[in-house]
Write a protein that holds these residues in place. Structure first.
Motif, PDB file in Angstrom:
ATOM      1  N   LEU A 215      -3.194   0.068   3.934  1.00 43.92           N
ATOM      2  CA  LEU A 215      -2.000  -0.334   4.676  1.00 43.92           C
ATOM      3  C   LEU A 215      -2.035  -1.805   5.074  1.00 43.92           C
ATOM      4  CD1 LEU A 215      -1.612   2.827   6.935  1.00 43.92           C
ATOM      5  CD2 LEU A 215      -0.232   2.234   4.943  1.00 43.92           C
ATOM      6  N   LEU A 216      -3.230  -2.346   5.238  1.00 41.63           N
ATOM      7  CA  LEU A 216      -3.357  -3.766   5.573  1.00 41.63           C
ATOM      8  C   LEU A 216      -3.247  -4.661   4.346  1.00 41.63           C
ATOM      9  CD1 LEU A 216      -6.363  -3.721   8.099  1.00 41.63           C
ATOM     10  CD2 LEU A 216      -3.933  -3.904   8.641  1.00 41.63           C
ATOM     11  N   CYS A 217      -3.465  -4.087   3.183  1.00 42.48           N
ATOM     12  CA  CYS A 217      -3.577  -4.833   1.931  1.00 42.48           C
ATOM     13  C   CYS A 217      -2.306  -5.643   1.623  1.00 42.48           C
ATOM     14  CB  CYS A 217      -3.868  -3.853   0.792  1.00 42.48           C
ATOM     15  SG  CYS A 217      -4.205  -4.649  -0.772  1.00 42.48           S
ATOM     16  N   GLU A 218      -2.497  -6.874   1.134  1.00 44.75           N
ATOM     17  CA  GLU A 218      -1.376  -7.735   0.742  1.00 44.75           C
ATOM     18  C   GLU A 218      -1.288  -7.901  -0.773  1.00 44.75           C
ATOM     19  OE1 GLU A 218       0.695  -8.902   2.904  1.00 44.75           O
ATOM     20  OE2 GLU A 218      -0.325  -8.708   4.830  1.00 44.75           O
ATOM     21  N   ASN A 219      -2.318  -7.447  -1.488  1.00 39.74           N
ATOM     22  CA  ASN A 219      -2.416  -7.662  -2.933  1.00 39.74           C
ATOM     23  C   ASN A 219      -2.054  -6.381  -3.684  1.00 39.74           C
ATOM     24  OD1 ASN A 219      -4.280  -7.406  -5.521  1.00 39.74           O
ATOM     25  ND2 ASN A 219      -3.930  -9.591  -5.186  1.00 39.74           N
ATOM     26  N   VAL A 220      -1.079  -6.462  -4.583  1.00 39.69           N
ATOM     27  CA  VAL A 220      -0.595  -5.281  -5.298  1.00 39.69           C
ATOM     28  C   VAL A 220      -1.706  -4.638  -6.126  1.00 39.69           C
ATOM     29  CG1 VAL A 220       1.005  -4.478  -7.078  1.00 39.69           C
ATOM     30  CG2 VAL A 220       1.772  -6.135  -5.370  1.00 39.69           C
TER      31      VAL A 220
ATOM     32  N   ILE B 179      -5.643  -0.031  -6.684  1.00 36.65           N
ATOM     33  CA  ILE B 179      -7.021   0.476  -6.791  1.00 36.65           C
ATOM     34  C   ILE B 179      -7.318   1.426  -5.626  1.00 36.65           C
ATOM     35  CG2 ILE B 179      -9.456  -0.186  -6.645  1.00 36.65           C
ATOM     36  CD1 ILE B 179      -8.677  -2.784  -8.145  1.00 36.65           C
ATOM     37  N   LEU B 180      -6.986   0.986  -4.417  1.00 36.37           N
ATOM     38  CA  LEU B 180      -7.235   1.816  -3.231  1.00 36.37           C
ATOM     39  C   LEU B 180      -6.421   3.107  -3.275  1.00 36.37           C
ATOM     40  CD1 LEU B 180      -7.273  -0.976  -0.484  1.00 36.37           C
ATOM     41  CD2 LEU B 180      -9.213   0.485  -1.106  1.00 36.37           C
ATOM     42  N   ALA B 181      -5.159   3.013  -3.699  1.00 36.70           N
ATOM     43  CA  ALA B 181      -4.303   4.208  -3.768  1.00 36.70           C
ATOM     44  C   ALA B 181      -4.856   5.213  -4.768  1.00 36.70           C
ATOM     45  CB  ALA B 181      -2.881   3.814  -4.133  1.00 36.70           C
TER      46      ALA B 181
ATOM     47  N   GLY C 266       0.814  -1.218   0.000  1.00 39.09           N
ATOM     48  CA  GLY C 266       0.000   0.000   0.000  1.00 39.09           C
ATOM     49  C   GLY C 266       0.840   1.257   0.000  1.00 39.09           C
ATOM     50  N   ILE C 267       1.966   1.227   0.696  1.00 41.37           N
ATOM     51  CA  ILE C 267       2.865   2.383   0.705  1.00 41.37           C
ATOM     52  C   ILE C 267       3.518   2.546  -0.659  1.00 41.37           C
ATOM     53  CG2 ILE C 267       5.037   3.252   1.681  1.00 41.37           C
ATOM     54  CD1 ILE C 267       4.102   2.305   4.406  1.00 41.37           C
ATOM     55  N   SER C 268       3.921   1.444  -1.273  1.00 45.17           N
ATOM     56  CA  SER C 268       4.475   1.522  -2.632  1.00 45.17           C
ATOM     57  C   SER C 268       3.447   2.073  -3.613  1.00 45.17           C
ATOM     58  CB  SER C 268       4.944   0.137  -3.091  1.00 45.17           C
ATOM     59  OG  SER C 268       6.105  -0.254  -2.394  1.00 45.17           O
ATOM     60  N   ALA C 269       2.184   1.681  -3.434  1.00 44.88           N
ATOM     61  CA  ALA C 269       1.122   2.175  -4.319  1.00 44.88           C
ATOM     62  C   ALA C 269       0.913   3.677  -4.135  1.00 44.88           C
ATOM     63  CB  ALA C 269      -0.179   1.418  -4.050  1.00 44.88           C
ATOM     64  N   LEU C 270       0.993   4.144  -2.895  1.00 46.62           N
ATOM     65  CA  LEU C 270       0.871   5.588  -2.640  1.00 46.62           C
ATOM     66  C   LEU C 270       2.026   6.352  -3.279  1.00 46.62           C
ATOM     67  CD1 LEU C 270      -0.235   6.042   1.108  1.00 46.62           C
ATOM     68  CD2 LEU C 270      -1.524   6.667  -0.941  1.00 46.62           C
TER      69      LEU C 270
END
Length: 572
Positions: free
Chosen positions: A304-309, A314-316, A260-264
């Motif tokens: 932040l809890l997400c494990e799926n790239v 999508i969330l980011a 999630g941090i990488s996605a942000l």
């Protein structure tokens, strides 16, 4: 508007400290109060010990007993980035430690407001809660904790905000700012407190022999989340916080962080390998905060809890869209606020000690940002109010160095008992609510309190510069060293330099950013100033500029060059 004064930061002399860095960086460290090389040790072994926190043993016992008896634990967080990171970290750590009967709740700011209220306790009870653990809130939740206890729940409060005269009757409280807590760093963010609780819980469980047949989790894998929440909450980066942030940044740069941090980072268009603390504060933090400002902070927690790239991306992107909407709302509110202030024809002779603003149509989730922008423009503590329903208005306050806004609110509360319905916060930021009919009375009294308590010298906008750089210091190597030398942030400010430079070129980019080429000792150096007054810039008649700037590295299409990031710009 107050005149900005550029003043050279006091130079501290010391020949005794041996540091493996350039003479410039050594002097910058000395000027920021560094007295030994040990203070710059950002390894995990330099971290303060969790056992120094008051209430930590009781907190561990509560959580361990909940594990043994399969009690339902619900983590109750705040609706900002610190709250989201605190919540996510606690859930991930508890899962890693073997807890399975856990859930979380983040109050919607529009429906429930801040903290552990009786209404939030009701929601938790409906979900089967037996133990409530607050993160980044709870120290002011007197009625909420009482309601939980009256209904048979156990309560663990973990918080970092300043306590009031009364503290909640929780089963355990961990807060470095509570009376009698010997923990040396009072500057932990909520996520820092949660991290320390989890470190202590792991050690407690090891002592109990829990990990005899299973491996204890490596909680250092959560330091990326700690770094994000710490910087986003703008707490003072003392030595301990610098270590937490530096360790988290190292994990992020190495690519071993939450997806999630990488996605942000991706949606913010930052370079993950070169990420610095300011990127966490100005690029990632606002996107995470946007969820709590305009919608549900659970979006941020789930990211932040997400494990799926794929799901993280999508969330980011959803958070990025929310952040764009937040910017548009904020811009409209800011323009309205500035217009109202312009109508008052404020100048240095008549700017009040504090600026209080209220518009019935303002968005509750964005008033803190508006207060921050007005504070920056007028250099005064600023409180922005929005309607909260039932005849009440809710506010976010932002202050200037030297004016402890939470303490000022406490003094107003003593002068006007019952007028402030509730308040809390710390030195630079606070929140409060009152009846709409009491707005003028509150604003008048706050200004009177500040006139009594705050010297006029504190209301002067002074920029501390580290002096002038010589031409030979404008190198890529020097800029990279300064970039890597932090983490810089609140209480440990990034190096600022000043000087008068000849303008070789100037043009607008992105509507309101000024791109310039400046001459430095015969060399052409690229510079950029963000959010300039387009009524003044660009101006081809101006040949020189007085600049306060940071030396930085600009990366464009694989090329890396020295760049000046202009923080303050005046025609010369």
């Amino acid at each position: 508007m107050p005149t900005v004064q550029v003043t050279k930061r006091p130079t501290i002399a010391s020949a005794s400290i041996s540091l493996p860095c350039s003479p410039l960086l050594k002097q910058l460290y000395l000027n920021r109060g560094i007295k030994s090389a040990e203070e710059l040790d950002n390894s995990t072994k330099s971290l303060l010990h969790a056992q120094q926190l008051k209430g930590i043993t009781e907190a561990c016992e509560l959580l361990y007993q909940a594990l043994l008896s399969s009690q339902k634990i619900i983590v109750v967080g705040d609706f900002d980035a610190d709250g989201a990171t605190s919540t996510a970290l606690s859930i991930l750590a508890l899962r890693g430690l073997g807890f399975t009967n856990i859930d979380y709740l983040i109050p919607n700011r529009f429906d429930y407001g801040y903290g552990l209220s009786p209404e939030i306790v009701e929601l938790a009870i409906a979900r089967g809660a037996q133990l409530l653990m607050t993160v980044d809130n709870g120290i002011s939740s007197i009625s909420g904790v009482k309601y939980a206890k009256d209904n048979g729940l156990k309560v663990l409060v973990t918080d970092h905000h300043l306590p009031g005269e009364e503290i909640p009757q929780a089963d355990a409280i961990v807060n470095p700012n509570q009376e009698g807590c010997p923990f040396p760093s009072k500057n932990l963010a909520g996520v820092g407190v949660a991290f320390y609780v989890m470190l202590a819980l792991r050690a407690f469980m090891q002592q109990k022999g829990y990990f005899t047949n299973i491996k204890a989790p490596n909680l250092a894998t959560l330091l990326d989340i700690v770094a994000l929440g710490t910087v986003a909450d703008v707490v003072v980066l003392d030595a301990n916080n610098r270590t937490l942030v530096q360790q988290g940044l190292a994990r992020i740069r190495a690519g071993v962080c939450r997806v999630g941090i990488s996605a942000l980072i991706s949606v913010a268009k930052r370079n993950q390998v070169q990420l610095v603390a300011s990127d966490l504060g100005f690029s990632l933090g606002p996107r995470l905060n946007a969820a709590g400002r305009l919608d549900e902070m659970s979006f941020g927690v789930e990211l932040l809890l997400c494990e799926n790239v794929e799901q993280a991306n999508i969330l980011a992107n959803e958070l990025d869209a929310l952040n764009q909407s937040r910017r548009e709302i904020e811009q409209s509110m800011q323009e309205e606020a500035l217009k109202n202030l312009a109508d008052l024809a404020l100048d240095e002779s008549n700017i009040p000690h504090a600026i209080c603003l209220f518009e019935s149509e303002w968005h509750q989730g964005v008033i803190g940002l508006v207060a921050s922008r007005i504070k920056e423009k007028y250099y005064r503590p600023t409180i922005a109010f929005a309607k909260a329903g039932n005849g009440e208005i809710k506010a976010s306050a932002r202050s200037i160095p030297g004016v402890h806004i939470r303490d000022m609110l406490d003094l107003v509360d003593k002068k006007l008992p019952g007028v402030i319905l509730k308040f809390g916060g710390h030195a630079m930021a606070a929140g409060l609510s009152l009846k709409e009919t009491d707005f003028e009375l509150f604003a008048t009294t706050l200004n009177r309190v500040l006139e009594e308590q705050v010297s006029t010298e504190l209301l002067n906008n002074i920029i501390l510069s580290d002096g002038q750089l010589s031409g030979h210091q404008f190198t890529l190597e020097q800029a990279q060293e300064l970039r890597d030398a932090g983490p810089w942030g609140q209480g440990f400010p990034a190096p600022l330099f000043d000087g008068v430079f000849k303008i070789l070129q100037q043009r607008l980019v992105g509507e309101k950013h000024l791109k310039m080429t400046l001459e430095v000792d015969g060399k052409a150096i690229e510079a950029i100033a963000f959010n300039v007054d387009v009524a003044l810039w660009p101006n081809p008649t101006l040949k020189k500029a007085n600049c306060v700037y940071r030396l930085d590295v600009n990366e464009f299409r694989g090329n890396r060059t020295v760049q000046m990031l202009i923080e303050y710009l005046q025609p010369e």
